[in-house]
Design a protein around this motif. Structure first.
Motif, mmCIF file in Angstrom:
data_model
loop_
_atom_site.group_PDB
_atom_site.id
_atom_site.type_symbol
_atom_site.label_atom_id
_atom_site.label_comp_id
_atom_site.label_asym_id
_atom_site.label_seq_id
_atom_site.Cartn_x
_atom_site.Cartn_y
_atom_site.Cartn_z
ATOM 1 N N PHE A 85 0.850 -1.198 0.000
ATOM 2 C CA PHE A 85 0.000 0.000 0.000
ATOM 3 C C PHE A 85 0.877 1.236 0.000
ATOM 4 N N LEU A 86 0.567 2.164 -0.884
ATOM 5 C CA LEU A 86 1.289 3.433 -0.921
ATOM 6 C C LEU A 86 0.345 4.566 -0.551
ATOM 7 N N ALA A 87 0.657 5.281 0.529
ATOM 8 C CA ALA A 87 -0.069 6.514 0.836
ATOM 9 C C ALA A 87 0.646 7.624 0.075
ATOM 10 N N PHE A 88 -0.061 8.249 -0.848
ATOM 11 C CA PHE A 88 0.566 9.200 -1.775
ATOM 12 C C PHE A 88 0.976 10.500 -1.086
ATOM 13 N N PRO A 91 -2.194 12.883 -2.864
ATOM 14 C CA PRO A 91 -3.329 12.022 -3.227
ATOM 15 C C PRO A 91 -4.087 12.609 -4.421
ATOM 16 N N ASN A 158 -7.543 10.616 4.578
ATOM 17 C CA ASN A 158 -8.239 9.644 3.723
ATOM 18 C C ASN A 158 -7.281 8.533 3.290
ATOM 19 N N GLU A 159 -6.024 8.885 3.054
ATOM 20 C CA GLU A 159 -5.044 7.866 2.701
ATOM 21 C C GLU A 159 -4.892 6.849 3.836
ATOM 22 N N GLN A 162 -7.842 4.653 4.113
ATOM 23 C CA GLN A 162 -7.776 3.568 3.119
ATOM 24 C C GLN A 162 -6.835 2.465 3.586
ATOM 25 N N TYR B 332 -3.649 5.629 -9.421
ATOM 26 C CA TYR B 332 -4.180 5.695 -8.048
ATOM 27 C C TYR B 332 -5.161 4.541 -7.806
ATOM 28 N N SER B 335 -3.351 1.285 -7.679
ATOM 29 C CA SER B 335 -2.551 1.134 -6.462
ATOM 30 C C SER B 335 -3.431 0.724 -5.283
ATOM 31 N N ARG B 336 -4.745 0.738 -5.498
ATOM 32 C CA ARG B 336 -5.665 0.261 -4.466
ATOM 33 C C ARG B 336 -6.242 -1.102 -4.834
#
Ligand SMILES: Nc1ncnc2c1ncn2[C@@H]1O[C@H](COP(=O)(O)OP(=O)(O)OP(=O)(O)O)[C@@H](O)[C@H]1O
Ligand SMILES: [Mg+2]
Lengths: 252, 381
Positions: A85-88, A91, A158-159, A162, B332, B335-336
């Motif tokens: 999982f990548l938290a941008f 976002p 929100n990241e 998720q 995006y 990536s989910r």
């Protein structure tokens, strides 16, 4: 025992450009929290993009193994379904795509990969409620289009929301603390701490010691000029506050 | 040779059919030289299907409303149609052919002041024939109605709809064209709006190999309002044209055109939007937007706005865009955990959805259009 993530001598570039990553080696075990710090433009976001298989980057040398397997040929969506999982850092706003609808599709895609049945609408909402209480997130954000018109802090929350929903094995948080006010930083950090788990590794990219006061890392690395130039334990970050990066960059 | 098509049709109609056929014969099928048809490839019509009628289904007519087959009304009360079944000046060859050849269609007439809450529904299912369907929609002063139209089946459909809205009347029209990929669907709708009348059409051109939606709206009474919301979602070798024409013939009228296209394969979308404001059309407020997304290098769009403005006090805006799916948004979503086709479908739907979401329709009808969009988005993704 093999580590969850093994990055070895990784060289990568934006397709057609010059190398940005110039030999990264990094080893992250399950349950560990790693912090990556370093100057602007060093390649931290590039590393996170390459780990998440963002299109447009070429790996020119080295390897990434995840869960003991080389993932060079694994596309972004498959990596995500397998728990990365990548938290941008930034976002992405997606007009017209409802946040809840998107998240349910995403949760179910990942459940399917694990061989679990889809969540129906009411099971999904139950899960949402449970995870929301973890993070103190406003439920009106869930009714809106993905990140559209969210404030900077709301996007970052929100990241992490998720992340809580998708329960990854390896979470890469790219400057999730940037742009958060003091209360939001605490709420997000609390959330991340609740998600710390012996089966989950967290790599957080940050510029600020403050985050590391809230989320104590097991390891701190400095990424400069495309390489990890120094590593230490959590006290190393305090040292860096005083010394800066310049002497490390010179030494590298 | 007699030009009668129906067994018992009035003499005036037979005579008009003959004139219309002459008009068609003189002009022939439109070719690439006709600007308004430039991009509509009618080669498929050279091997023509035998003419016939579509399977036509009409919902029940409430009291005070005529909602019936055209053939029935022609047999029972032809005098009611004499002024309405005529070939307008300037009608093109295919409209002329329609008058010459039509064998059925429908008539919707709502008495003045009558408000219909429940939508009226008509579906035409072409059984592989050349079908010339003719429709008349007449709303009396202050009347209001919602008409939902579905076009299915295969073959060649050459439909003409003529609508007249009295002062203050309000028509909501939704159309779902989902004919088989080997069909040709040509539709010409002409509307005349009286003072303060209000019209909205939502048209989804999803099926047919070649389709064309021409909507010509004459705003003839002060303060009339017209809106066209359209979408074409095309793949393979499909081709669709939208040809809206808004004529601001009276003062203080408002018009909106919002048409969106998503094109994959070697599909070809065409938007020829026209806003005409002659002298006297002061206080006009007209807006026109055409937005497109190309999913593949072989897909193509021709978008040509045309504004002809001769009045002074006019607000007029138009914009046209052609782009691709947002790569950053795709990443995006991926990536989910969403596979590329699912991610693309979400973005396609998100792009086209507001055509239907913003339509002024009862919820069940809107939802059924949403489902259709969603289904076609999935086939394109
Ligand atoms: N799309 C791109 N095209 C060209 N160069 C790029 C692109 N993306 C990144 N770069 C360059 O690659 C280098 C590394 O960028 P990256 O975003 O990885 O840095 P970073 O360490 O995350 O910096 P920051 O701390 O400012 O977020 C920079 O010099 C940047 O300008
Ligand atoms: Mg960065």
């Amino acid at each position: 025992m093999t580590k969850l993530l093994e990055v070895e001598n990784l060289h990568a570039r934006i397709a057609g450009g010059r190398d940005i990553l110039k030999g990264i080696s990094l080893s992250v075990g399950a349950g560990e929290v790693h912090a990556i710090m370093g100057p602007n433009g060093a390649g931290k976001s590039t590393l996170s993009a390459v780990l998440a298989a963002k299109p447009g980057y070429d790996v020119t040398a080295g390897s990434i193994s995840y869960g003991g397997a080389d993932i060079a040929d694994m596309a972004a969506d498959e990596r995500a379904r397998k728990g990365i999982f990548l938290a941008f850092q930034y976002p992405v706003e997606i007009p017209g795509v409802n946040n809840t609808y998107f998240l349910r599709a995403s949760v179910n895609a990942i459940r399917r990969e694990r061989g679990e049945p889809d969540l129906d609408a009411s099971q999904f909402l139950k899960l949402v409620k449970k995870k929301m209480s973890l993070l103190d997130i406003k439920d009106d954000l869930l009714k809106r289009a993905v990140n559209v018109g969210f404030s900077g802090g709301e996007k970052k929350r929100n990241e992490i929301f998720q992340m809580a929903m998708l329960e990854p094995k390896l979470a890469i948080l790219d400057e999730t603390d940037s742009g958060l006010d003091i209360d939001a930083l605490r709420a997000v950090s609390d959330g991340v701490n609740k998600l710390r788990d012996p089966n989950r590794a967290i790599v957080m990219i940050t510029h600020y010691q403050r985050l590391l006061d809230y989320i104590e890392p097991d390891f701190v690395h400095v990424l400069a000029n495309g390489r990890i130039v120094a590593s230490g334990d959590k006290s190393f970050a305090r040292e860096l506050e005083k010394t800066g990066y310049a002497h490390l960059e010179r030494a590298a | 040779m007699s030009a009668a098509v129906l067994a018992a049709e009035p003499l005036w109609l037979t005579a008009r059919r003959a004139v219309a056929m002459d008009r068609f014969a003189a002009r022939g099928l439109p070719t690439a030289k006709d600007e308004a048809w430039r991009f509509t490839n009618l080669h498929a019509l050279t091997a023509r299907a035998p003419s016939g009628t579509a399977r036509l289904t009409l919902s029940a007519a409430p009291e005070g409303v005529t909602f019936t087959r055209l053939s029935t009304l022609l047999a029972q009360a032809p005098e009611r149609l004499e002024a309405l079944l005529a070939l307008p000046e300037g009608a093109d060859a295919l409209s002329a052919l329609n008058l010459a050849m039509f064998s059925d269609g429908y008539v919707l007439e709502v008495a003045p002041g009558l408000h219909l809450d429940a939508p009226l529904e008509v579906s035409h299912d072409n059984q592989g024939r050349a079908v010339h369907m003719r429709a008349l929609v007449l709303l009396g002063e202050g009347a209001s109605a919602t008409l939902v139209e579905r076009a299915n089946g295969s073959g060649w459909s050459n439909n003409v709809t003529h609508a007249v809205l009295g002062a203050g009347a309000r028509l909501r029209h939704a159309k779902l064209q989902a004919q088989a990929a080997d069909s040709v669907h040509l539709s010409a709708m002409t509307l005349t709006l009286g003072a303060g009348a209000d019209h909205e059409s939502v048209i989804l051109a999803l099926g047919a190999g070649v389709s064309r939606e021409a909507v010509t709206t004459a705003l003839t009474g002060e303060g009339a309002t017209a809106s066209l919301r359209g979408a074409y979602l095309l793949g393979g070798k499909q081709q669709a044209s939208f040809v809206p024409e808004l004529l601001h013939l009276a003062r203080n009228c408002t018009s909106r055109q919002l048409v969106k296209g998503v094109l994959g394969g070697t599909a070809h979308g065409v938007f020829l939007g026209h806003i005409g404001v002659p002298e006297g059309g002061d206080g006009t407020n007209a807006g026109q937007t055409n937005r497109n997304i190309l999913l593949s290098p072989g897909a193509r769009v021709d978008t040509r706005p045309r504004l002809e403005i001769l009045a002074d006090d006019v607000k007029c805006s138009h914009s046209a865009t052609v782009g691709a799916l947002d790569e950053t948004a795709l990443f995006y979503l991926q990536s989910r955990g969403l596979a590329p086709p699912q991610a693309r479908r979400m973005l396609i739907e998100a792009f086209a959805a507001d055509i239907v979401d913003g339509a002024d329709l009862p919820a069940p009808q809107r939802e059924s259009l949403q489902q259709a969009l969603s289904f076609w988005a999935e086939t394109l993704a």
